[in-house]
Design a protein around this motif. Sequence first.
Motif, short mmCIF file in Angstrom:
data_model
loop_
_atom_site.label_atom_id
_atom_site.label_comp_id
_atom_site.label_asym_id
_atom_site.label_seq_id
_atom_site.Cartn_x
_atom_site.Cartn_y
_atom_site.Cartn_z
N HIS A 66 10.62 1.38 -5.51
CA HIS A 66 9.31 1.30 -6.16
C HIS A 66 8.20 1.03 -5.16
CE1 HIS A 66 6.11 0.25 -8.92
NE2 HIS A 66 5.99 -0.93 -8.32
N PHE A 67 8.38 0.01 -4.33
CA PHE A 67 7.29 -0.37 -3.42
C PHE A 67 7.14 0.61 -2.26
CE2 PHE A 67 8.24 -4.54 -5.38
CZ PHE A 67 6.96 -4.83 -5.85
N GLN A 68 8.23 1.18 -1.79
CA GLN A 68 8.13 2.08 -0.64
C GLN A 68 7.75 3.49 -1.06
OE1 GLN A 68 11.71 2.45 1.70
NE2 GLN A 68 10.62 3.31 3.45
N VAL A 69 8.40 4.03 -2.09
CA VAL A 69 8.18 5.43 -2.48
C VAL A 69 7.04 5.56 -3.48
CG1 VAL A 69 9.24 7.47 -3.51
CG2 VAL A 69 10.60 5.98 -2.02
N GLU A 70 7.13 4.80 -4.58
CA GLU A 70 6.15 4.97 -5.64
C GLU A 70 4.79 4.34 -5.34
OE1 GLU A 70 9.29 5.16 -9.40
OE2 GLU A 70 7.92 3.46 -9.20
N TYR B 261 4.28 5.33 -0.09
CA TYR B 261 4.21 6.75 0.24
C TYR B 261 3.21 7.49 -0.65
CZ TYR B 261 8.36 6.33 3.22
OH TYR B 261 9.24 5.99 4.22
N MET B 262 3.21 7.16 -1.93
CA MET B 262 2.35 7.90 -2.86
C MET B 262 0.87 7.65 -2.57
SD MET B 262 2.48 8.02 -7.01
CE MET B 262 4.18 8.61 -6.95
N VAL B 263 0.49 6.40 -2.31
CA VAL B 263 -0.91 6.10 -2.05
C VAL B 263 -1.38 6.76 -0.75
CG1 VAL B 263 -2.51 4.24 -1.45
CG2 VAL B 263 -0.97 3.98 -3.39
N VAL B 264 -0.57 6.67 0.29
CA VAL B 264 -0.96 7.29 1.57
C VAL B 264 -1.01 8.80 1.43
CG1 VAL B 264 -0.33 7.57 3.99
CG2 VAL B 264 0.00 5.37 2.88
N GLN C 143 -1.10 9.52 8.81
CA GLN C 143 0.25 10.07 8.90
C GLN C 143 1.16 9.15 9.70
OE1 GLN C 143 1.28 12.96 7.30
NE2 GLN C 143 3.31 12.19 7.88
N GLU C 144 0.64 8.58 10.77
CA GLU C 144 1.43 7.63 11.56
C GLU C 144 1.75 6.38 10.74
OE1 GLU C 144 1.12 5.14 15.77
OE2 GLU C 144 -0.44 6.57 15.21
N MET C 145 0.80 5.93 9.95
CA MET C 145 1.07 4.79 9.08
C MET C 145 2.17 5.12 8.08
SD MET C 145 -1.55 2.98 6.38
CE MET C 145 -0.94 1.82 5.16
N ARG C 146 2.15 6.33 7.55
CA ARG C 146 3.19 6.73 6.59
C ARG C 146 4.56 6.77 7.24
NH1 ARG C 146 6.27 10.58 4.31
NH2 ARG C 146 6.10 10.92 2.05
N ASP C 147 4.62 7.25 8.48
CA ASP C 147 5.90 7.42 9.15
C ASP C 147 6.46 6.11 9.71
OD1 ASP C 147 5.65 10.10 8.59
OD2 ASP C 147 4.80 10.61 10.55
N ASN C 148 5.58 5.24 10.21
CA ASN C 148 6.06 4.06 10.94
C ASN C 148 5.47 2.74 10.46
OD1 ASN C 148 7.45 5.85 12.82
ND2 ASN C 148 5.44 6.25 13.72
#
Length: 446
Positions: free
Chosen positions: A261-265, A268-271, A211-216
Amino acid sequence: MSRIRGQGYDGASNMKGQINGLKSLILAENSSAYYIHCFAHQLQLALVAVAKNHLEVGDFFKTVNSVMNLIGASCKRSEFIRDAQVEKIAEAVAANERETGRGLNQEMALKRPGDTRWGSYYGALINLDSMFSAIIDVLDTIQNDPTSETDTAIDAWRMSITLQDFNFVFILKLMIEVLAITNELSLALQRKDQDIVNAMKLVRVSKTRLQEMRDNGWESLLDDVVSSCTKDSIHIPIMHDVYVLPGRSRRKAPDITNLHHFQVELFYMVVDMQLQELNNRFDEVNTRLLTCMTCFSPTSEFTAFDLEKLTCLTRFYPAEFGSIHDTIIRQQFIGYHCDVTADERFARLKGIDELSRVMVETKVHQSYPSVYLLLKLVLTLPVATASVERAFSALSYIKNKLRSRIGDQFANDCLVGYIEIDLLTHVDNECILHFFQNMKTRRGCL
């Protein structure tokens, strides 16, 4: 069968199936044999699920397997990758980009990822990242080698183009970050001395880190990818330009930017998929049972002690505590808590395994037999079920084609000797010879 109090293995249908699975068959005979999915195996399945469910990540791992198969298909190509790696290391040392010293710059080899080998994906991607430049050189050598077959040269050319793409490098760095977090948990869960309290703590830590990786973690990941692409002269797309799917024209492309694409798709999606898999798979364990079990934790001077939850825990085992009145059990728990909190020998304990050992050493287990019995039942629950799976794997060594008709008792004796090999290494051979000689009168003396 009536004495079984815990069972744990992977999630295959023949093992945990609701109708004819081994878990259901054992539970039909003994309802107190609570099933816990193999934690370490769950983690590996979660990683494989991410690779299969996300199209781009799944294609990424297929490309990785193809590279491993192409380069590892012959000794000549393996020698190519070894020579290229030595040359790259020498160039890096000459440019002061690598430190030299004992144990540094060791020779590496490409690893094949496998669904049944814990940590294989992480190790394969780490080596791929470290040998990336050497792999590109080897692929160029294969496609330009006049002795290479046409199909092999075409495969090498296609893989070289795929690897030297920003999308591939981004997924490589992303999956290394994700697998690095879960790999630590996987290694810890395979320890034989792991108890359920620490196991659940490690699961929570991994979820928190993801979760921390996803946020920061987006900015640092992007910087790492850009740095690697700059080093290997790979084209870096402008993040605010329109993203174009490979194989589609710009006219039919979705109206999204490269950044989206790289940030959201992807990021975020993989994490999120990883977090969801961890939540779903580790939720199989009976939450109520785990909550009650954590009350045995001796850390911080037994602050987790809860009389009501421990009393409730005894109701999970009616065969052991069904004939004992709740009042008697509660009084033993109260006396036990007062005893251990006032004894300095129980201070600074780290787990329930140490608690059980100190209870035996101090003879406290004799004063509170119901408490100690419940603690033993908690310890029997197979949390670090890597040991359980190793026991099943040992059957293929013990009961082989030459021992197809081995009896149950002899099989048990062989399995004990194979599984508990760490203990048997301390047994002197002379003791075994004397024991065998004294079993009965023999003609010769060993």
